[in-house]
Scaffold this active site. Structure first.
Site: not given
Ligand code: DX5
Ligand code: ZN
Length: 224
Positions: A11, A36, A38, A40, A69, A71, A142, A181
């Protein structure tokens, strides 16, 4: 890709944001096939990361499969921009707000020729995802409350759902990948594997250590 084959997916959230190109190359050189990303919005989750411009920049430097992903609220409003940025899979949350709907958004991702994913938070029951399962290629359960890297794996809240999602898939002849994840390390990945996961998103545990090739190999061996 075969949904029975386990894959470790770094990620980018845990990468050095001042050196994104080098970090993408580091993941690739470490053997990653998927990356991956993320996204947000500071609204659906309590953090702000990056958007389509960064994904488009990453796209220029890699052939890795880009697993986006979202969010965010209103993923349907922003969808074209993520498609244009070069996402290969786009996963959307069942809990988010939409101008249209979850199923209309999933159908648009499919119509664009991309892989469509659905995500549920730790507090969301498996039932909430059921109506959409025939539409998806990937189901992300999740294993932390989304928003931040480095949080602990929520085994009790999430593993029964994962096993349910696997059993449901197999009983109904569906084909979706099962992705986890959050808090995935060499000690938690095998637990998720046992409950049906084949895609393991790893932030801290992959980009964190200086020798990423070694961390990826260890993670891969843990689910082998
Ligand atoms: C969390 C994200 C994850 C994050 C995971 O909100 O969706 O993808 O990068 O991080 P680790 O592996 O450090 O828990
Ligand atoms: Zn994620």
């Amino acid at each position: 890709m075969d949904f029975r084959r386990p894959l470790i997916i770094p990620s980018l959230l845990a990468a050095d944001f001042a050196n994104i190109e080098a970090e993408v190359k580091r993941a690739e050189a470490a053997g990653a096939e998927w990356l991956h990303l993320d996204v947000m919005d500071g609204n659906f989750v309590d953090n702000i990361s990056f958007g389509p411009a960064l994904i488009a920049a990453v796209r220029k430097h890699t052939k890795m499969f880009l697993d986006v992903h979202l969010m965010i609220h209103r993923a349907d409003h922003y969808l074209e921009r993520f498609l244009k940025a070069g996402a290969d899979n786009i996963s959307i949350h069942v809990e988010a707000d939409y101008d249209t709907s979850v199923d209309a958004t999933l159908k648009r991702i499919k119509a664009a020729g991309k892989s469509a994913g659905l995500v549920i938070n730790p507090a969301t029951p498996f039932e909430a995802a059921k109506p959409f399962l025939p539409l998806i290629d990937l189901f992300l359960i999740m294993t932390v409350v989304p928003g931040f890297g480095g949080q602990p794996f929520m085994e009790k809240e999430t593993m029964p759902k994962l096993a349910e999602a696997r059993d449901w898939r197999d009983a109904h002849g569906l084909q979706y990948h099962l992705e986890v994840d959050g808090g995935i390390y060499t000690n938690t990945a095998p637990i998720a594997r046992k409950h049906g996961a084949n895609l393991f998103v790893c932030g801290t545990s992959s980009f964190g250590p200086p020798d990423m090739k070694h961390s990826m190999a260890e993670l891969t061996a843990s689910v082998g």
